[in-house]
Structures are given as C-alpha cells and as structure tokens.
Motif scaffolding. Structure first.
Motif, short mmCIF file in Angstrom:
data_model
loop_
_atom_site.label_atom_id
_atom_site.label_comp_id
_atom_site.label_asym_id
_atom_site.label_seq_id
_atom_site.Cartn_x
_atom_site.Cartn_y
_atom_site.Cartn_z
N ILE A 91 -35.97 57.45 33.40
CA ILE A 91 -36.29 58.62 32.57
C ILE A 91 -35.01 59.29 32.10
O ILE A 91 -34.01 59.32 32.82
CB ILE A 91 -37.15 59.64 33.36
N SER A 92 -35.03 59.75 30.87
CA SER A 92 -34.01 60.68 30.38
C SER A 92 -34.77 61.84 29.75
O SER A 92 -35.91 61.68 29.28
CB SER A 92 -33.11 60.01 29.34
N PHE A 93 -34.17 62.99 29.76
CA PHE A 93 -34.83 64.17 29.20
C PHE A 93 -33.77 65.07 28.60
O PHE A 93 -32.58 64.94 28.90
CB PHE A 93 -35.62 64.92 30.27
N ARG A 94 -34.20 65.99 27.74
CA ARG A 94 -33.22 66.86 27.10
C ARG A 94 -33.88 68.14 26.60
O ARG A 94 -35.01 68.13 26.09
CB ARG A 94 -32.56 66.14 25.93
N PHE A 95 -33.15 69.24 26.78
CA PHE A 95 -33.45 70.47 26.04
C PHE A 95 -32.75 70.31 24.70
O PHE A 95 -31.52 70.11 24.66
CB PHE A 95 -32.92 71.69 26.78
N SER A 96 -33.50 70.39 23.60
CA SER A 96 -32.92 70.03 22.30
C SER A 96 -33.28 71.05 21.24
O SER A 96 -33.96 72.05 21.50
CB SER A 96 -33.40 68.64 21.88
N VAL A 146 -35.22 70.01 37.13
CA VAL A 146 -36.10 68.91 36.73
C VAL A 146 -35.67 67.61 37.40
O VAL A 146 -36.46 66.93 38.05
CB VAL A 146 -36.11 68.74 35.20
N ALA A 147 -34.39 67.27 37.26
CA ALA A 147 -33.89 66.02 37.86
C ALA A 147 -33.97 66.08 39.38
O ALA A 147 -34.38 65.10 40.03
CB ALA A 147 -32.44 65.78 37.42
#
Length: 776
Positions: free
Chosen positions: A565-570, A608-609
């Motif tokens: 998984i990768s995630f981002r505030f964008s 989150v991580a």
C-alpha cells in the motif's frame, strides 16, 4: 528437580566409590533466524543414566576402591540422607524465589525476540515462556498517539532536510549513516546492504543540447536518466501530455510522428510512459518541459528517469550485489529513442516558432506569452543531442527491525526513499522522517509493554529517483524467501504532498484494514476521522487511483507478490505533486500545499502507517481480507464472459470460445475464501501453530496471483491484475474488445493462463490437498 537429586546421587557415589567419573556435553544450537548461536551445557545427570568409565570413553581403565568396614555403613547412609534433604530444601526455596521474580516483570521488558529462549549460563535450566500480550487494541493506539507529536516532526524535518542528496553521493551516504546510527541507538539490530548499480548521469564535459533549425535553444542542466544517446534531427510535433489518446488524435488528423521530435508537457502520466508512448508511434526523440505558469519560473530545470520499469535496467531480474557478473542484458523497458527535459523558457522559444495546424482546446497550455498552440509543420526542425553516460555506483539500503515474540520470521516492511535529484522535500525528506519517527515510537511502545507477535522491518532505500532501484535490487536479491516471510509492504514515499484529499493505492487484501484505520485515525484538525473528513464516508473515493509503476510500493506488489500500500494527503487537482523532480520541491512550497500544517499532516500519515503495521503484528490472524479478491475476480470474470457472449453472437471468433472453466475457477476461489473464514471461526486462535498455518495460507494469496507461466527476468511484473503483459486480465479484456482472427491462438492462451493462475491460487488457499475443489 532432577538437578538437585542428581547432585545428591553424585555425592553418594563419591562417598562409596571415590571421585566419580563424569563427562560434560556441549550442544551448539544454531538459531536459524540469524541471531547469534548459543551454547547449551548439559551434565551427564540431566535426564540420562550415568555412564561407567568404559562407556564414557575411558577404555581399559579399571575403577578400584577400598571397601570400608561394615560398621560405618549406617553412618554413611545418614550423611547421604541429610545431604539429599539439604539439596531438596535449597532447590524448593530457589524455585519459589525465581517464580516470584519473573512474575513481577512486564511482558517484553527484556526485549526477548522469540517465544522461548535458553537461560543464561549458570541459571536453572528450562524455558522462559513469553506471556500473551496484556494490552488491548485501544491501549496500543493510545500509546502510539501519545508518542507521535507535531513537535517531534518539526525537529526531524529540520534535521533531515538537504539541498542535494542524489543516489550514491556523499550526502546520500551521510544520510544512510545517520539513519543507521538512529537504529543502533534504538537497539533495533540494524544492518545494511550495498548494491553496485548502473546509473545514467549527464556527461561532465559534453553538455546535452537543443537547437531549432540553426538557433540554439539551450543546454539544459536537467536530464532524463536512461535515455538513449546520440543526435536526432526531426520535425517537432506538439503532443500535449504524451498520452495514448493524445498521440492517437495526432495520427487521426494526419500528423505523421515517424522520426519526429515530440514536444510534450509534464504531468498526467510518468515521464517513462510519455517516452514509451511516443516510441510506439515512431518518434525519434522526446522533449519534456514543466508547464505551470503561476508556480514555476521559466528557468526551472526538470529531472527524472525514463526506464519503463524498476530496478537496475542492466541487471533485469538479478540483484546487483558486489559487482555480480551476469551475461550482458538490458531491460526491455529501456527506451531506444532520445529523451531530454527542457525549461519552460526553452519550450516557449520552440512554441513561438511552430506553425502547422492549430492545436485543439484540450492541447492548450499555460505558458506565459502564448495565446494559441500549434501542432507543428514539416519545416519546423529540431536538433536534439543527448550525451548522458553510465556510471557504476555504490548505493546503500539501511534496515532496522523490531522483532516479534511469537513469529519473528514473519514481518511487515515499512519503507521510504532517501535520495533525491534535488531537495526532494516532499519526495524523500518527509518519508524518511516518518520512517525514523515510527521506528522510535514503536520501539518505545515495546519498552512500555507492547508485545508484537510478528516483526516490523524499517527500510531506507537509495536510488528511488532512478526507478525504485534500491528497493527492487533488494527484492531481487531475496526473491526466493521474501514472499514467504514479508506479508505486507507500507510505502511512505510522498505521503504528504497536499491537504485537500486522501488517496491510497493498495492490494485488495488491505482494503478492509485501511478502511478500519481511516475510521480510527483523527484528521489533522482533530474534528473527525480521516474517513469522515476526506472520504465523506464513501471509502471508494479513497481507492480511485490504481497503483502506478513509479509508486514505491509497486515492485513489492507486482514483482514479489507482497500485499502493498501507498497513500498520500494530496491536492484536489492531482495526486502527483507538481514540484517533483525540480528544486522547487522544498519546505516553502510544501508548507503552502498543506496550509502551513505540514507537521500535523505528518502526524496523521504516521498514524495511518503505524496503526496498520501494529494491527498486522498484533492480532493472532493477519488482517488481510481474502474475500476482497473474490469480488475483484468475479467483477473481471463477468466482464470477460460478457465480451465472449458478444463475440460469439457476432461470429467474430474462428472457433467457439467458452468461459465455463474461468467461471469455475472464480467459484473455486470464492469457496476457498469462505472456507478459510469458516476455519478461522472454528479454530482455537490462541494455538500458535494453528494461527501460523492459517496465516501462511493468507500470505500466499498475493504471490499466487503472479503468473507462473512467464519468467520474472523477461516479464518482472507478473501480477495478473496489477502487472504488465499479455498474461494479465486487463490484456485479455482489451483483446476481447478488439479481437483479431489471426490472434485466435493468443486469445485462447490468455484464457487458459488466466484460468489456471486463479485456480492455482484457489487450490493453495483451500489448504490441504484433500480440501481442494476438484470440479475442474
């Protein structure tokens, strides 16, 4: 109690027989998990009958003694009995005292790294059994929240910010040493591995050049690693973002791209995709420029790479350890055409000279000074020279581990890219700070009583800007074992690049866990959860973007078959940060993108991580939802079946094609997933062996979706849902939408390979061979 009794027996033997003959046995037990070996010392009385002199190895020696007078016999017996009672009393007192001492210790307070360990030399023999975790999930999340603070991130962001830290440079190695020392200070048993990789850099004495006709446009400092080299002269064609639909439009309106120089603006897709697409349509060279009129000055240089793949492209499928020699090989993803970046000012000079047809509205850009864009004419000639050179470069990956107590050989990996072409503040600095702060917090949690069942590995990668080189080389080096031990990868790359949206790209196995986590972690303003704030309770909005090849998690998922998984505030406008690859990727611009709340977004990203990782190492059963693939498989099989029915009715197939076996394979997977859930509900999960067996079945799902019918060297991204190639489900669907009768055998092969990959995954998930679905 065998120890004191045997000692008493030895005393009696000494009284009657003189000095007894004995031996000492040393047993060297090697820890297979890589820890230091230990020596276990056992005396002959430990559970074995005492051997006489001959049996002990003293061949030919006679044992003699002088018989004492009979009237001393009773006296000797009394002495022996007294000695026996004395030793028994001492043992019982010591045993009770030892138990009380152990009962007062916190679980995990001594950092034991496995379920049971041998005691130190000189202590009573026996096993120290690690107790079950005493903290519930709310205790764990509260502890993590307390240990991750905005102030700590402020300090770390200042500490790790650097102007330049390109892969293999002194600054990159300095950061590696700093991280290694941090892991040492946290007592995380750190280690590192070195790789010698081929990186392409500009020539120091022969600059890259661009001319329009005979006029020099410029000598850019920015460059695209892994471009072909040489000189090309061709007509320039404006190709918008270089997407397939853009190039198809040019072809439809009569613009011949053969041997042309495609002028393309950055954005929408990766630099490597732009070059690969242009090559498909016959272009000889590509020029790419940044175009954000209100954000960039005209002289901003752009850096990147154009290898349509990951890892060292000159050792495809092999690890680059210690100058390991392989037959000369190149990745099929290396472009055969020239690729070069230019500044917005250089692009402006070319656009103002171009003629030809007016570009459509969708091609209109934002360069200052241009009111209308044109596609180019036959007389608009551009000369491009690329003189990049390959350099053999040493790069270093750094690791630290927090070991589990029950299954230390099963681990979640949390990783972040460390290097950058320029400042790379959002690209690498933020991710590196997240990595070390999570390591610090979870290490402290373990000291305060958190007992992880499984391990957490923290990884700092180098050469990420060249296409996840460090991470991919590590995966290639341990390809045979990682999929059996690493059950999840969490990427921290680019985790904070804005503050308006939250997006994630993940394996379906992690969807449920991600949703649970977003429903627990508070948003940076602390007013609601992340799910309520950014998804408005519509979780599908979070997962709108599929994982891309340039994503730090992609090689773990598509190459190694590890749920990732990768995630981002964008930003709302794009999930890609517009300053990537430029020196404008700095703190000032990221502060603006996050409304001056960067440190608060860092805390939320770490939560989150961290919560996902902690949940994965805390529960008896891995929080990987195998039923999510049931839904994905059914969705794709329904689409395939619909296409087959249409083709059959239209008569577009040379011979009948049926979806029966593919539908049956999908059903087999669904039944195997349901059976696993039933096994979990009916099992005693505190039975470690039972839990491990169930978890092993879960862990193999992602890996079993890598096609076994293609070579990882020739086709590295073998995942049938997330990979690239003719064996993928998307390739099968595309073929069915645009069938060619001459490709009938290829179509049937695609059908067969998809069917048996899904069926094989279902068979393994079902468990024992007698539990398999035998309908096929």
């Amino acid at each position: 109690m065998a120890g004191p009794i045997n000692q008493a027996r030895a005393k009696i033997s000494k009284i009657f027989n003189g000095e007894p003959q004995s031996y000492t046995r040393f047993n060297l037990a090697q820890n297979t998990d890589g820890d230091n070996s230990h020596v276990e010392v056992k005396l002959s009385g430990d559970g074995e009958e005492e051997m006489d002199g001959t049996e002990a190895g003293h061949h030919g020696a006679s044992n003699t003694y002088t018989q004492k007078p009979l009237h001393n016999y009773k006296k000797v017996c009394y002495i022996a009995l007294a000695i026996l009672i004395f030793f028994l009393a001492g043992y019982l007192i010591g045993y009770v005292t030892h138990r009380k001492t152990d009962a007062g210790k916190l679980p995990g307070s001594e950092g034991v790294s496995c379920t049971s360990v041998q005691p130190d030399k000189g202590k009573d023999e026996g096993e120290i059994v690690v107790p079950e975790p005493t903290l519930d999930w709310s205790d764990i999340t509260s502890m993590l929240q307390r240990l991750l603070t905005s102030d700590d991130f402020d300090k770390k962001l200042s500490e790790f910010a650097m102007d330049k830290h390109e892969a293999g440079s002194a600054n990159d190695e300095g950061l590696a040493t700093k991280i290694l020392n941090i892991f040492k200070g946290l007592e995380m048993t750190p280690w590192y591995d070195e790789h010698y990789v081929q990186l392409q850099v500009p020539s120091s004495g022969n600059r890259n050049k661009v001319f329009f006709d005979s006029e020099a446009i410029g000598q850019p400092t920015g460059y695209l690693a892994y471009s072909a080299t040489g000189t090309v002269l061709g007509k320039v064609v404006y190709a918008n973002y270089g997407q397939i639909e853009d190039l198809k439009y040019l072809q439809d309106v009569g613009m011949d791209l053969l041997q042309s120089v495609a002028l393309i603006r950055a954005g929408k897709i990766s630099l490597a995709e732009k070059v690969a697409n242009a090559a498909k349509y016959g272009a000889a060279a590509v020029l790419i420029y940044p175009e954000h009129a209100n954000d960039f000055n005209g002289s901003t240089e752009l850096y990147g790479h154009v290898h349509f793949g990951t890892g060292d492209p000159y050792t495809p499928g092999f690890p680059s350890f210690n100058h390991t020699q392989f037959p000369p090989a190149k990745s099929s993803g290396l472009p055969k055409i020239l690729a070069q970046t230019i500044t917005a000012d250089m692009a402006l000079k070319i656009h103002t000279k171009m003629g030809g047809k007016a570009a459509p509205d969708g091609f209109q850009g934002n360069l200052r000074g241009i009111s209308r864009y044109f596609l180019g004419s036959e007389n608009d000639l551009v000369n491009v020279t690329v003189n990049n050179v390959l350099t053999d470069t040493k790069i270093t990956n750094v690791f630290g581990v927090i070991k589990g107590f029950v299954d230390p050989d099963r681990y979640v990996v949390i990783g972040a890219q460390r290097d950058s072409f320029g400042k790379g503040y959002a690209k690498s600095t933020v991710g590196t700070c997240l990595l070390v702060e999570l390591a610090r917090a979870i290490t402290q949690m373990k000291k305060e009583g958190f007992v992880p069942r499984r391990s957490i590995v923290f990884a700092s990668w180098s050469a990420g800007d060249y296409g996840n080189v460090g991470a991919t080389e590590w995966l290639e080096g341990y390809l045979a074992s990682l999929d059996k031990k690493a059950f999840t990868y969490i990427s921290l790359d680019g985790a904070v690049v804005g503050g308006s949206e939250f997006k994630a790209s993940a394996s379906p196995l992690l969807y449920s866990l991600l949703k649970e986590t977003l429903n627990e972690v508070k948003s940076p303003d602390k007013q609601a959860t992340l799910l309520q704030t950014f998804a408005r309770n519509d979780f599908n909005k979070v997962l709108e973007e599929p994982m891309k090849m340039q994503d730090g998690a992609y090689p773990f998922l598509a190459f190694s078959g590890i749920p990732s998984i990768s995630f981002r505030f964008s930003d709302t406008t794009s999930s890609d940060y517009k300053f990537y690859g430029t020196d404008l990727d700095n703190k000032e611009n990221l502060d603006i993108a996050t409304q001056q709340r960067l440190r608060d977004y860092c805390v939320s990203a770490a939560q989150v991580a961290g919560q996902m990782a902690l949940r994965l190492v805390h529960d008896h059963i891995l929080r990987l939802d195998v039923t999510s693939y049931s839904r994905l498989i059914r969705k794709h099989v329904a689409s395939i079946n619909g296409q087959v029915i249409q083709l059959t009715h239209a008569g577009n197939l040379n011979s009948p094609l049926k979806s029966q076996w593919l539908i049956t394979a999908a059903g087999s997977y669904g039944r195997a997933a349901s059976s696993l859930l039933n096994d979990i509900q009916n099992s005693e999960l505190k039975d470690d062996e039972m839990s491990r067996n169930i978890n092993d079945r879960i862990m193999r799902v992602e890996h079993n979706l890598l096609s076994p019918y293609v070579s990882p060297r020739e086709v590295p991204f073998r995942h049938i849902f997330f990979g690239t190639g003719n064996f993928t489900v998307s390739a099968l669907i595309d073929h069915l939408k645009n069938p060619k009768k001459e490709d009938d055998d290829l179509l049937r092969n695609q059908f067969a390979l998809t069917t048996w990959t899904i069926q094989g995954c279902a068979n393994d998930l079902a468990g024992d061979v007698w539990a398999l679905d035998n309908l096929i």
